[in-house]
Write a protein that holds these residues in place. Structure first.
Motif, PDB file in Angstrom:
ATOM      1  N   GLY A 210      46.170  78.868  31.873  1.00  9.92           N
ATOM      2  CA  GLY A 210      47.438  78.745  31.154  1.00  9.92           C
ATOM      3  C   GLY A 210      47.716  79.971  30.313  1.00  9.92           C
ATOM      4  N   ARG A 211      48.657  79.797  29.406  1.00  8.23           N
ATOM      5  CA  ARG A 211      49.052  80.921  28.562  1.00  8.23           C
ATOM      6  C   ARG A 211      47.870  81.467  27.765  1.00  8.23           C
ATOM      7  N   GLY A 212      46.858  80.626  27.567  1.00 11.97           N
ATOM      8  CA  GLY A 212      45.674  81.045  26.810  1.00 11.97           C
ATOM      9  C   GLY A 212      44.877  82.166  27.457  1.00 11.97           C
ATOM     10  N   ALA A 235      47.749  77.517  38.131  1.00 14.76           N
ATOM     11  CA  ALA A 235      48.257  77.959  36.830  1.00 14.76           C
ATOM     12  C   ALA A 235      49.228  76.940  36.251  1.00 14.76           C
ATOM     13  N   SER A 236      49.414  77.043  34.940  1.00  9.69           N
ATOM     14  CA  SER A 236      50.469  76.269  34.285  1.00  9.69           C
ATOM     15  C   SER A 236      51.768  77.067  34.407  1.00  9.69           C
ATOM     16  N   ARG A 237      52.853  76.392  34.130  1.00 14.76           N
ATOM     17  CA  ARG A 237      54.117  77.126  34.153  1.00 14.76           C
ATOM     18  C   ARG A 237      54.169  78.156  33.028  1.00 14.76           C
ATOM     19  N   GLN A 253      54.962  69.192  37.548  1.00 21.66           N
ATOM     20  CA  GLN A 253      56.171  68.471  37.953  1.00 21.66           C
ATOM     21  C   GLN A 253      57.081  69.334  38.811  1.00 21.66           C
ATOM     22  N   THR A 254      57.215  70.602  38.441  1.00 19.96           N
ATOM     23  CA  THR A 254      58.076  71.494  39.222  1.00 19.96           C
ATOM     24  C   THR A 254      57.246  72.508  40.004  1.00 19.96           C
ATOM     25  N   GLY A 255      55.962  72.217  40.141  1.00 20.12           N
ATOM     26  CA  GLY A 255      55.082  73.074  40.940  1.00 20.12           C
ATOM     27  C   GLY A 255      54.391  72.227  41.989  1.00 20.12           C
ATOM     28  N   LEU A 268      44.982  76.011  28.907  1.00 18.62           N
ATOM     29  CA  LEU A 268      46.320  75.397  29.073  1.00 18.62           C
ATOM     30  C   LEU A 268      46.344  74.105  28.270  1.00 18.62           C
ATOM     31  N   SER A 269      47.514  73.817  27.675  1.00 16.52           N
ATOM     32  CA  SER A 269      47.558  72.739  26.682  1.00 16.52           C
ATOM     33  C   SER A 269      47.549  71.346  27.299  1.00 16.52           C
ATOM     34  N   GLY A 270      48.065  71.231  28.550  1.00 17.57           N
ATOM     35  CA  GLY A 270      48.131  69.903  29.162  1.00 17.57           C
ATOM     36  C   GLY A 270      49.441  69.216  28.860  1.00 17.57           C
ATOM     37  N   ILE A 272      52.949  67.381  29.452  1.00 16.44           N
ATOM     38  CA  ILE A 272      53.168  66.245  30.351  1.00 16.44           C
ATOM     39  C   ILE A 272      53.607  66.706  31.750  1.00 16.44           C
ATOM     40  N   GLN A 273      54.404  67.787  31.777  1.00 17.30           N
ATOM     41  CA  GLN A 273      54.869  68.273  33.082  1.00 17.30           C
ATOM     42  C   GLN A 273      53.724  68.893  33.880  1.00 17.30           C
ATOM     43  N   HIS A 274      52.714  69.405  33.192  1.00 19.51           N
ATOM     44  CA  HIS A 274      51.550  69.943  33.917  1.00 19.51           C
ATOM     45  C   HIS A 274      50.684  68.781  34.424  1.00 19.51           C
ATOM     46  N   ILE A 287      38.819  73.468  29.145  1.00 20.01           N
ATOM     47  CA  ILE A 287      38.281  74.460  28.202  1.00 20.01           C
ATOM     48  C   ILE A 287      39.458  74.904  27.339  1.00 20.01           C
ATOM     49  N   ASN A 288      39.385  74.603  26.044  1.00 17.04           N
ATOM     50  CA  ASN A 288      40.505  74.938  25.167  1.00 17.04           C
ATOM     51  C   ASN A 288      39.973  75.095  23.749  1.00 17.04           C
ATOM     52  N   LYS A 289      40.537  76.041  23.016  1.00 18.27           N
ATOM     53  CA  LYS A 289      40.013  76.254  21.657  1.00 18.27           C
ATOM     54  C   LYS A 289      40.590  75.258  20.657  1.00 18.27           C
TER      55      LYS A 289
HETATM   56  P1  FAD Z   1      50.697  76.430  26.038  1.00 20.16           P
HETATM   57  O1  FAD Z   1      51.291  75.099  25.844  1.00 20.16           O
HETATM   58  O2  FAD Z   1      51.148  77.534  25.152  1.00 20.16           O
HETATM   59  O3  FAD Z   1      49.123  76.246  25.894  1.00 20.16           O
HETATM   60  C1  FAD Z   1      48.215  77.305  25.829  1.00 20.16           C
HETATM   61  C2  FAD Z   1      46.871  76.683  25.464  1.00 20.16           C
HETATM   62  O4  FAD Z   1      45.874  77.680  25.504  1.00 20.16           O
HETATM   63  C3  FAD Z   1      46.835  76.070  24.071  1.00 20.16           C
HETATM   64  O5  FAD Z   1      46.425  74.718  24.170  1.00 20.16           O
HETATM   65  C4  FAD Z   1      45.798  76.913  23.311  1.00 20.16           C
HETATM   66  O6  FAD Z   1      45.019  76.146  22.401  1.00 20.16           O
HETATM   67  C5  FAD Z   1      44.960  77.433  24.453  1.00 20.16           C
HETATM   68  N1  FAD Z   1      44.307  78.701  24.152  1.00 20.16           N
HETATM   69  C6  FAD Z   1      44.873  79.843  23.678  1.00 20.16           C
HETATM   70  N2  FAD Z   1      43.956  80.826  23.582  1.00 20.16           N
HETATM   71  C7  FAD Z   1      42.772  80.283  24.001  1.00 20.16           C
HETATM   72  C8  FAD Z   1      41.470  80.787  24.129  1.00 20.16           C
HETATM   73  N3  FAD Z   1      41.172  82.069  23.825  1.00 20.16           N
HETATM   74  N4  FAD Z   1      40.502  79.975  24.582  1.00 20.16           N
HETATM   75  C9  FAD Z   1      40.764  78.678  24.895  1.00 20.16           C
HETATM   76  N5  FAD Z   1      42.003  78.147  24.781  1.00 20.16           N
HETATM   77  C10 FAD Z   1      42.991  78.941  24.360  1.00 20.16           C
HETATM   78  N6  FAD Z   1      54.520  73.196  33.049  1.00 20.16           N
HETATM   79  C11 FAD Z   1      53.600  73.217  34.038  1.00 20.16           C
HETATM   80  O7  FAD Z   1      52.445  73.621  33.822  1.00 20.16           O
HETATM   81  N7  FAD Z   1      53.933  72.833  35.295  1.00 20.16           N
HETATM   82  C12 FAD Z   1      55.167  72.379  35.610  1.00 20.16           C
HETATM   83  O8  FAD Z   1      55.416  72.055  36.785  1.00 20.16           O
HETATM   84  C13 FAD Z   1      56.160  72.323  34.583  1.00 20.16           C
HETATM   85  N8  FAD Z   1      57.386  71.851  34.850  1.00 20.16           N
HETATM   86  C14 FAD Z   1      58.273  71.732  33.804  1.00 20.16           C
HETATM   87  C15 FAD Z   1      59.539  71.157  34.047  1.00 20.16           C
HETATM   88  C16 FAD Z   1      60.428  71.011  33.002  1.00 20.16           C
HETATM   89  C17 FAD Z   1      61.752  70.353  33.282  1.00 20.16           C
HETATM   90  C18 FAD Z   1      60.080  71.458  31.715  1.00 20.16           C
HETATM   91  C19 FAD Z   1      61.039  71.284  30.579  1.00 20.16           C
HETATM   92  C20 FAD Z   1      58.861  72.039  31.474  1.00 20.16           C
HETATM   93  C21 FAD Z   1      57.946  72.208  32.506  1.00 20.16           C
HETATM   94  N9  FAD Z   1      56.696  72.784  32.297  1.00 20.16           N
HETATM   95  C22 FAD Z   1      55.780  72.777  33.299  1.00 20.16           C
HETATM   96  C23 FAD Z   1      56.374  73.478  31.056  1.00 20.16           C
HETATM   97  C24 FAD Z   1      55.514  72.657  30.103  1.00 20.16           C
HETATM   98  O9  FAD Z   1      56.346  71.841  29.292  1.00 20.16           O
HETATM   99  C25 FAD Z   1      54.704  73.584  29.186  1.00 20.16           C
HETATM  100  O10 FAD Z   1      55.581  74.433  28.495  1.00 20.16           O
HETATM  101  C26 FAD Z   1      53.691  74.447  29.923  1.00 20.16           C
HETATM  102  O11 FAD Z   1      52.909  73.646  30.774  1.00 20.16           O
HETATM  103  C27 FAD Z   1      52.792  75.120  28.895  1.00 20.16           C
HETATM  104  O12 FAD Z   1      51.927  76.002  29.540  1.00 20.16           O
HETATM  105  P2  FAD Z   1      50.500  76.298  28.893  1.00 20.16           P
HETATM  106  O13 FAD Z   1      49.751  75.034  28.720  1.00 20.16           O
HETATM  107  O14 FAD Z   1      49.882  77.386  29.683  1.00 20.16           O
HETATM  108  O15 FAD Z   1      50.900  76.956  27.491  1.00 20.16           O
END
Ligand code: FAD
Length: 323
Positions: A210-212, A235-237, A253-255, A268-270, A272-274, A287-289
């Protein structure tokens, strides 16, 4: 009551996709002691027929045609309608893949038949095939059957185990000539992205970032771990939107919707869409901090800490165990 069930095999890069064997196993159940007929479409796919029989098909129909070399809705729909016309089956099963999702509703509509999509299991109940499918983004399950007419269903990859391969099995392989005309789309060339490796939707192990992971290079340790485990990277979105990786890796959801044996969610945060795309994975490791990250609510095993410290330790440990 014994039925005739067609299972449409899916060929990719000259090989049958695993989900085709899984669909044959589902077909055996639906046929209820009847006949499972594999169907293979392509330009030169006769060589794959035996493999379908080894995995449980009773016989196979091969349709070789230059216009079926690469999937197009139009050509496959025309060819399959002709197969259905000749065979007149009581059931038709396909993988819940891009191909299956595209062509199955069109075939079912033409036959005025019911379609159950994205089934993860099937059981017989008083002669009816009852399919289980996830609803509300995997938060609940419903059981469904088709009341009358041909039963169409698509089978989600990695859920129904294929039957054991039995090379002593034999069955009839026949060719069917079809007429394909007036195509509205013709594929001239297929340009592949240089992703390679294990197919994400059928992978038994997925390491998703994920973004992490903080950048493109942050995906490298994930790839190393995935390679070590014979898996694929997802990957996450959030990671895709940040341009850390290609959108073809997006799960959710969209992947892509995936059901691996092992899903390792890294940074990745988890959201609901993921979760909608991976929460039915058999074992989830997160694995998340952030100990409050929602991914821990669905995880079987959680590691709270910095992914950049944990991943190398995990990879090294696995290397010494696996080698
Ligand atoms: P973040 O939510 O920013 O999470 C990053 C995580 O990384 C955090 O929990 C943080 O604690 C952790 N982190 C940061 N640095 C470190 C480190 N050094 N070590 C360990 N952990 C660390 N998302 C999807 O994934 N798939 C979809 O299909 C999807 N469809 C969507 C459809 C719609 C209509 C909408 C509105 C949203 C959709 N999303 C989807 C987006 C979703 O809502 C989230 O925004 C997205 O999943 C967040 O991605 P993320 O978890 O990578 O990022």
């Amino acid at each position: 009551m014994a039925k005739k069930v067609l299972v449409i095999g899916e060929v990719r890069d000259g090989e049958l996709r695993n989900v085709s064997y899984e669909a044959v196993a589902a077909g055996k159940e639906v046929a209820d002691g009847g006949e499972v007929v594999g169907v293979l479409l392509g330009e030169d796919v006769s060589g794959l027929a035996e493999s379908l029989i080894h995995y449980g098909a009773d016989r196979v129909i091969v349709v070789n045609h230059a216009d079926l070399k690469t999937y197009t809705t139009d050509a496959y729909q025309q060819a399959l309608l002709q197969v259905l016309d000749v065979e007149n089956p009581e059931g038709v099963l396909l993988g819940h893949t891009s191909l299956g999702k595209d062509v199955s509703p069109r075939l079912a509509m033409k036959l005025n038949a019911g379609l159950i999509s994205d089934a993860i299991s099937v059981e017989m109940d008083g002669g009816d095939a009852v399919f289980t499918r996830p609803i509300y983004s995997g938060k609940a399950f419903e059981k469904k059957k088709v009341n009358e007419g041909v039963v169409f269903a698509t089978i989600r990859p990695n859920n129904i185990p294929p039957l054991e391969k039995d090379e002593s099995r034999s069955g009839d392989v026949s060719n069917l000539t079809v007429d394909i005309k007036d195509l509205r789309t013709v594929i001239k060339d297929v340009v592949r992205k240089a992703t390679g490796g294990v197919d994400l939707s059928e992978a038994k192990v997925i390491v998703a970032g994920g973004r992490g992971v903080k950048g493109k290079e942050g995906f490298e340790p994930l790839q190393e771990l995935a390679d070590l485990l014979g898996g694929a990277v997802g990957a996450s979105r959030g990671a895709c939107d940040a341009d850390y990786c290609d959108y073809s890796l997006q799960i959710g959801q969209t992947g892509k919707v995936v059901t691996p044996d092992l899903y390792i969610a890294v940074g990745l945060s988890g959201a609901i869409q993921h979760l909608a795309g991976m929460s039915n994975s058999k074992v989830i490791v997160a694995i998340n901090k952030d100990p409050e990250a929602p991914i821990f609510e669905v995880a079987d095993y959680g590691i709270v800490g910095d992914l950049f410290e944990i991943l190398p330790i995990l990879t090294e440990e696995l290397k010494s165990t696996l080698v």
